[in-house]
Design a protein around this motif. Structure first.
Motif, PDB file in Angstrom:
ATOM      1  N   ILE A  24      -2.091  10.980  -4.282  1.00 15.85           N
ATOM      2  CA  ILE A  24      -3.110  10.084  -5.729  1.00 15.85           C
ATOM      3  C   ILE A  24      -3.709   9.673  -5.550  1.00 15.85           C
ATOM      4  O   ILE A  24      -4.399   8.760  -4.299  1.00 15.85           O
ATOM      5  CB  ILE A  24      -1.851   9.173  -6.376  1.00 15.85           C
ATOM      6  CG1 ILE A  24      -0.537   9.789  -6.734  1.00 15.85           C
ATOM      7  CG2 ILE A  24      -2.286   8.668  -7.611  1.00 15.85           C
ATOM      8  CD1 ILE A  24       0.705   9.099  -6.804  1.00 15.85           C
ATOM      9  N   GLU A  25      -5.390  10.938  -5.859  1.00 20.49           N
ATOM     10  CA  GLU A  25      -6.329   8.961  -5.217  1.00 20.49           C
ATOM     11  C   GLU A  25      -6.433   8.546  -6.678  1.00 20.49           C
ATOM     12  O   GLU A  25      -6.866   8.855  -7.366  1.00 20.49           O
ATOM     13  CB  GLU A  25      -7.251  11.279  -5.453  1.00 20.49           C
ATOM     14  CG  GLU A  25      -8.530   9.983  -5.518  1.00 20.49           C
ATOM     15  CD  GLU A  25      -9.958  11.439  -4.166  1.00 20.49           C
ATOM     16  OE1 GLU A  25      -8.834  12.957  -4.925  1.00 20.49           O
ATOM     17  OE2 GLU A  25     -10.096  11.245  -4.150  1.00 20.49           O
ATOM     18  N   GLU A  26      -7.408   7.696  -6.142  1.00 21.24           N
ATOM     19  CA  GLU A  26      -8.285   6.159  -7.002  1.00 21.24           C
ATOM     20  C   GLU A  26      -8.986   7.352  -7.298  1.00 21.24           C
ATOM     21  O   GLU A  26      -9.734   7.225  -6.799  1.00 21.24           O
ATOM     22  CB  GLU A  26      -8.251   5.561  -5.935  1.00 21.24           C
ATOM     23  CG  GLU A  26      -8.994   4.201  -6.426  1.00 21.24           C
ATOM     24  CD  GLU A  26     -10.709   4.491  -6.582  1.00 21.24           C
ATOM     25  OE1 GLU A  26     -10.482   4.185  -5.408  1.00 21.24           O
ATOM     26  OE2 GLU A  26     -11.420   4.351  -7.278  1.00 21.24           O
ATOM     27  N   SER A  27      -9.568   6.719  -8.849  1.00 17.51           N
ATOM     28  CA  SER A  27     -10.490   7.505  -9.653  1.00 17.51           C
ATOM     29  C   SER A  27     -10.643   6.296 -10.413  1.00 17.51           C
ATOM     30  O   SER A  27     -10.450   6.090 -11.060  1.00 17.51           O
ATOM     31  CB  SER A  27     -10.344   8.456 -10.342  1.00 17.51           C
ATOM     32  OG  SER A  27     -11.371   9.362 -11.029  1.00 17.51           O
ATOM     33  N   ASN A  28     -12.435   6.645  -9.940  1.00 17.97           N
ATOM     34  CA  ASN A  28     -13.075   5.263 -11.638  1.00 17.97           C
ATOM     35  C   ASN A  28     -12.623   3.743 -11.308  1.00 17.97           C
ATOM     36  O   ASN A  28     -12.254   3.218 -12.327  1.00 17.97           O
ATOM     37  CB  ASN A  28     -12.745   5.370 -12.777  1.00 17.97           C
ATOM     38  CG  ASN A  28     -13.961   6.312 -12.807  1.00 17.97           C
ATOM     39  OD1 ASN A  28     -14.900   6.815 -13.014  1.00 17.97           O
ATOM     40  ND2 ASN A  28     -12.973   7.708 -13.383  1.00 17.97           N
ATOM     41  N   GLY A  29     -11.835   3.747 -10.088  1.00 21.86           N
ATOM     42  CA  GLY A  29     -11.242   2.268  -9.820  1.00 21.86           C
ATOM     43  C   GLY A  29      -9.436   2.219 -10.194  1.00 21.86           C
ATOM     44  O   GLY A  29      -9.172   0.992 -10.553  1.00 21.86           O
ATOM     45  N   ILE A  30      -8.836   2.896 -10.687  1.00 21.48           N
ATOM     46  CA  ILE A  30      -8.011   3.472 -11.319  1.00 21.48           C
ATOM     47  C   ILE A  30      -7.065   4.115 -10.271  1.00 21.48           C
ATOM     48  O   ILE A  30      -7.085   5.441 -10.264  1.00 21.48           O
ATOM     49  CB  ILE A  30      -7.645   3.902 -12.394  1.00 21.48           C
ATOM     50  CG1 ILE A  30      -8.416   3.115 -13.409  1.00 21.48           C
ATOM     51  CG2 ILE A  30      -6.306   3.668 -12.755  1.00 21.48           C
ATOM     52  CD1 ILE A  30      -9.638   3.746 -15.078  1.00 21.48           C
ATOM     53  N   VAL A  31      -5.520   3.580  -9.846  1.00 23.57           N
ATOM     54  CA  VAL A  31      -4.881   4.612  -9.124  1.00 23.57           C
ATOM     55  C   VAL A  31      -3.196   4.572  -9.987  1.00 23.57           C
ATOM     56  O   VAL A  31      -2.985   3.391 -10.761  1.00 23.57           O
ATOM     57  CB  VAL A  31      -4.044   3.565  -7.934  1.00 23.57           C
ATOM     58  CG1 VAL A  31      -3.244   4.992  -6.812  1.00 23.57           C
ATOM     59  CG2 VAL A  31      -5.254   3.421  -6.864  1.00 23.57           C
ATOM     60  N   PHE A  32      -3.960   5.667 -10.424  1.00 20.85           N
ATOM     61  CA  PHE A  32      -1.987   6.022 -11.698  1.00 20.85           C
ATOM     62  C   PHE A  32      -0.611   6.827 -11.408  1.00 20.85           C
ATOM     63  O   PHE A  32      -1.561   7.583 -10.882  1.00 20.85           O
ATOM     64  CB  PHE A  32      -2.787   6.480 -13.172  1.00 20.85           C
ATOM     65  CG  PHE A  32      -1.579   6.650 -13.762  1.00 20.85           C
ATOM     66  CD1 PHE A  32      -1.145   5.849 -14.775  1.00 20.85           C
ATOM     67  CD2 PHE A  32      -1.516   7.942 -14.630  1.00 20.85           C
ATOM     68  CE1 PHE A  32      -0.264   5.349 -16.277  1.00 20.85           C
ATOM     69  CE2 PHE A  32      -0.389   8.466 -15.644  1.00 20.85           C
ATOM     70  CZ  PHE A  32       0.074   6.949 -16.037  1.00 20.85           C
ATOM     71  N   ILE A  33      -0.048   5.897 -11.381  1.00 20.06           N
ATOM     72  CA  ILE A  33       1.098   6.132 -10.689  1.00 20.06           C
ATOM     73  C   ILE A  33       2.391   7.093 -11.553  1.00 20.06           C
ATOM     74  O   ILE A  33       2.964   6.221 -12.537  1.00 20.06           O
ATOM     75  CB  ILE A  33       2.090   5.462  -9.496  1.00 20.06           C
ATOM     76  CG1 ILE A  33       0.935   5.620  -8.598  1.00 20.06           C
ATOM     77  CG2 ILE A  33       2.943   6.363  -8.760  1.00 20.06           C
ATOM     78  CD1 ILE A  33       1.130   4.965  -7.722  1.00 20.06           C
ATOM     79  N   GLU A  34       2.943   8.344 -11.968  1.00 19.27           N
ATOM     80  CA  GLU A  34       3.802   8.519 -13.263  1.00 19.27           C
ATOM     81  C   GLU A  34       5.024   8.130 -12.061  1.00 19.27           C
ATOM     82  O   GLU A  34       5.131   9.057 -10.918  1.00 19.27           O
ATOM     83  CB  GLU A  34       3.934  10.238 -13.515  1.00 19.27           C
ATOM     84  CG  GLU A  34       2.965  10.252 -14.378  1.00 19.27           C
ATOM     85  CD  GLU A  34       3.840   9.527 -16.128  1.00 19.27           C
ATOM     86  OE1 GLU A  34       4.489   8.919 -16.149  1.00 19.27           O
ATOM     87  OE2 GLU A  34       2.493   9.507 -17.301  1.00 19.27           O
TER      88      GLU A  34
END
Ligand SMILES: [Ca+2]
Length: 222
Positions: A24-34
């Motif tokens: 998962i790649e951080e984007s815009n300061g967010i690491v979003f994990i399902e």
């Protein structure tokens, strides 16, 4: 905000997984994990799609079925790999639900409410880390399986901040990490209390409006 919205959608996660071999790649300061989207064996975590209050994101949520509602050692570790592009302080935000459980004839709303987290890789603790109540968690705590609690009764809510519990009353720590640009990390989530439910998780950079980011998660009833 359109780009943030995209970052928190289920389809984007699937596409990024295909491109980056499940990293998962951080984007815009967010690491979003399902949290249901892991290659690890689920073990005593079970995939559910029962529609609790506030609903769930993506394919559903995970409910832990091991241990007891009140305690247990780390069990059924699930792994998530992510990379960081933007250096800085990231706060752990968890979307979770608990459950009221009857134990020895007494209704308890302070159980079925936690799991363990640790992160592996080259990172630091926050600049205000200290071994005291409400301080930022020290590095040692972030790197070992530490209890993190939260949730509403059969209702998914976002929780963050003073949620790490190394044990004892008035002895909590803030879940925050100093991640470094270009590094790859592994989050490990293990079960603790039976019936705790976890939907998704985000590491949110200190620069981001965290409440707004939380509100952008796309759930099944939207
Ligand atoms: Ca989910």
């Amino acid at each position: 905000m359109k780009r943030l919205l995209t970052a928190l959608s289920c389809s984007t996660i699937s596409i990024s997984s295909l491109l980056a071999a499940d990293t998962i790649e951080e984007s815009n300061g967010i690491v979003f994990i399902e949290l249901e989207d892991t290659d690890s064996r689920l073990g005593k975590w079970k995939l559910r799609d029962t529609n609790l209050k506030n609903s769930f994101s993506c394919k559903g949520y995970l409910e832990f079925t091991g241990n007891t509602p009140s305690k247990g050692a780390p069990e059924s570790p699930l792994e998530y790999t992510f990379t960081i592009n933007k250096d800085g302080l990231y706060f752990l935000h968890l979307r979770c639900a608990k459950e009221t459980v009857e134990i020895r004839g007494k209704e308890r709303d302070d159980v079925a409410n936690d799991c363990y987290f640790r992160v592996e890789g080259n990172f630091e603790a926050g600049p205000k880390a200290a071994d005291k109540h409400r301080a930022q968690a020290p590095l040692e705590l972030l790197k070992q399986d530490t209890k993190f609690f939260g949730g509403a009764d059969n209702e998914f809510v976002w929780v963050s901040g003073n949620r790490f519990d190394p044990g004892g009353h008035n002895n909590k720590r803030i879940a925050v990490y100093h991640f470094k640009a270009g590094e790859t990390y592994k989050l490990v989530m293990s079960g603790r209390s039976q019936s705790f439910k976890v939907d998704c998780l985000a590491f949110i950079h200190a620069d981001q409006p965290s409440k707004k980011v939380e509100s952008l998660v796309q759930t099944s009833n939207k």
